[in-house]
Design a protein around this motif. Structure first.
Motif, PDB file in Angstrom:
ATOM      1  N   LYS A   1     -27.489   8.558  80.645  1.00  0.00           N
ATOM      2  CA  LYS A   1     -26.049   8.390  80.466  1.00  0.00           C
ATOM      3  C   LYS A   1     -25.331   9.726  80.662  1.00  0.00           C
ATOM      4  O   LYS A   1     -24.317   9.802  81.359  1.00  0.00           O
TER       5      LYS A   1
ATOM      6  N   ILE B   1     -22.629  10.401  83.652  1.00  0.00           N
ATOM      7  CA  ILE B   1     -21.251  10.783  83.319  1.00  0.00           C
ATOM      8  C   ILE B   1     -20.910  12.121  83.966  1.00  0.00           C
ATOM      9  O   ILE B   1     -19.833  12.284  84.549  1.00  0.00           O
TER      10      ILE B   1
ATOM     11  N   LEU C   1     -17.424   4.022  85.374  1.00  0.00           N
ATOM     12  CA  LEU C   1     -18.134   4.349  84.135  1.00  0.00           C
ATOM     13  C   LEU C   1     -17.841   3.332  83.041  1.00  0.00           C
ATOM     14  O   LEU C   1     -18.700   3.034  82.218  1.00  0.00           O
TER      15      LEU C   1
END
Length: 185
Positions: A28, A32, A77
């Protein structure tokens, strides 16, 4: 030795795929960062184009353009779980992937983990488990960054069986596999 019998469902595989591809902390963070980096690069490109253009004034249109570019780049996202869900649905509907959803028997013992379904039998040594994650519904025993043994906690018939499984995990899964991924930066 503890024997677990279960059948993975489409929802189990969705949870597994989300965990491996999105919810795992290091994945993650990396994802990101890549989206934020792209937004910064495109914004910087817009600034350079504007700075080197004959009209150097930064009007409202320019700032709206930057905002739209950033939103286009970063908006996926916020839809990542839905994107992965759609991919898993397509995968699960393919008849060639039926073996994902067959009955599974897993034996967890001092010597390792033995998995068997109607198509294959596989033996995993404890040393082969490179990372362990869990949530309230599953144990994820990673064999690589993309492959894991998925054990639904619903397959455990009692609290005693759960304690026995966790004891075997604690005795045989390396400390680095248990917590190493939590402390890496």
């Amino acid at each position: 030795m503890i024997t677990l019998n279960y059948k993975l469902t489409k929802e189990d595989y969705i949870s597994f795929f989300l965990q491996v591809a999105w919810l795992s902390p290091e994945k993650k963070t990396r994802l990101i960062k890549s989206y934020v980096y792209r937004a910064i690069v495109f914004t910087a490109m817009l600034f350079f184009v504007k700075i080197f253009s004959p009209q150097k004034n930064f009007d409202l249109y320019f700032f709206y353009s930057i905002l739209i570019v950033i939103l286009i780049i970063i908006s996926p996202l916020f839809k990542m779980a839905d994107i992965y869900r759609k991919q898993v649905n397509q995968l699960s509907e393919n008849p060639l992937n039926a073996n994902f959803f067959s009955d599974i028997q897993i034996n967890i013992a001092e010597t390792g983990i033995f998995s068997k379904n109607q198509f294959a039998e596989t033996r995993y040594q404890w040393e082969g488990i490179v990372k362990k994650e869990e949530n309230k519904e599953y144990y994820f025993l990673y064999l690589s960054t993309e492959q894991a043994i998925l054990i639904p906690k619903r397959a455990l018939k009692s609290e005693l069986e759960k304690q026995q499984v966790e004891k075997l995990f604690g005795e045989h899964i390396s400390f680095n596999a248990e917590v190493g991924h939590l402390v890496k930066g």
